[in-house]
Design an enzyme around this catalytic site. Sequence first.
Site: not given
Length: 558
Positions: A81, A430, A206, A361, A28, A434, A170-171, A500, A286, A471-472
């Site tokens: 995940s 993972d 945000r 997991k 992971d 984090h 931000r985005d 991620h 999200r 998985d990522h």
Amino acid sequence: MGSSDFSWKLADHPTLPKGKTVAVVVLDGWGEANPDKYNCIHTAKTPTMDSLKTGAPDRWRLVRAHGTAVGLPSEDDMGNSEVGHNALGAGRIYAQGAKLVDLALASGKIYDGEGFKYIQQNFDKGTLHLIGLLSDGGVHSRLDQLQLLLKGASEHGAKRIRVHILTDGRDVLDGSSVGFVETLENDLAKLRKNGIDAKIASGGGRMYVTMDRYENDWNVIKRGWDAQVLGEAPHKFHNAIEAVKKLREDPKANDQYLLPFVIIDESGRAVGPIVDGDAVVTFNFRADRMVMLAKALEYEDFDKFDRVRYPKIRYAGMLQYDGELKLPSHYLVSPPEIERTSGEYLVHNGIRTFACSETVKFGHVTFFWNGNRSGYFDPSMEEYVEIPSDVGITFNVQPKMKAVEIGEKARDAILSRKYDQVRVNIPNGDMVGHTGDVEATVVACEAADQAVKIILDAVDQVGGIYLVTADHGNAEDMVKRNKSGQPLLKDGKVQILTSHTLQPVPIAIGGPGLAPSVRFRNDVPDGGLANVAATFINLHGFEAPTGYETTLIEVVDN
């Protein structure tokens, strides 16, 4: 699902033998990135994974684990995940996230679902509150989806609506908040003309209000709670356009960190605090930056900050934000309906299956792998083992987690020869990634590598086959970077990345049971996680069902 729904029989592969034990190992958060000191996988001592990469070049490659490869709308969408294990187990790409919301809104199906009907029960006497990111960035939410939801909710009985906005920057470009607020105010004015009491009730940036993640700073959620639920904020305005323009006058102000504000009426009272009998929807699709607010809205037993007042509301997320925690318990758009999964096919074709991970997991190698389905397909053919995760500490305190225990359970299952497929998830890269603790993440990667060795040694002993993948990405890049790839600094310190990534992930095959003539194909350059299922179905000696993404392997004539 019964046998009448589709044919259970898998065709035998013409050139691959059946009957070998296949170990499927998912690391992971284990991506592939350029080597530097913030690439914890590169820094860590990982001799087992290194040997897979260098030992047999035609049996190691990269696959895509983000964006459209896992059913997310754009290549800017990080994998996660849940969608990763959906793709790994299902062998096909299913619409996820924003795409699912688009389909549900376009078809009107969203208003027929249990989630909408649940909140709808409070429309008669209560207010509908919509909380989320106001922008068209498309990463966490989209303005057009909010507009459709406002229209649809008002057509389905909402008489009083309050929107609690979070400005972006931000985005999307900093400063674009003013235009988005103007657009929303125009929409709300049209609703008011039609007799709907619709207003903006509160707002804030945000990164300062509401949208924290991974329990990094509960004060961010508290500032949102105070404005949205209690109707209290340091800044009060009569309308939101004035609020955003005025707060942006401070030379240090920007959209991301805009101070929290509430909108008040002529008598100075907040126009839209959340109270008993109201309905609340968080409209971000999200998950990562909505989970903390969802906990505050949903959990009766909550100790992260003093909520002062905990209103009796009906709350739904746009989607379910955490499939493991089942949070929130109500949501407007259901996860994809995934059927004909690899696990189901294999069990019905005599493949005895063992699945194992630790708690954090465990659902990924069972529930998500099996298409968001709980339980066994056939209890006589399957065994799922959950190893309890550490509780009461952050994962960087014990970065080895339960990696070795998972490896040992898999080893014992392989050596017992009771199972044909043994699949595990090793979570360290993972979960420790984090936390943002680079040193601990290096330790985590080393522990994961040890677990892989334990499993591959067992595969050797039984003459089996292994498939190792991820998985990522996460642990391979632990720093925020500018467009040229250099680490970003803030106050002279590098900014650590805890999320991620958009990186590809490795897949390696091997083991004494794998014929020397098997290698990865060169004609699937854009292969992704959904191609993995057909690959391990081949390794079991079968052809994948019709409709599966193509296999990554071929048998070459030596």
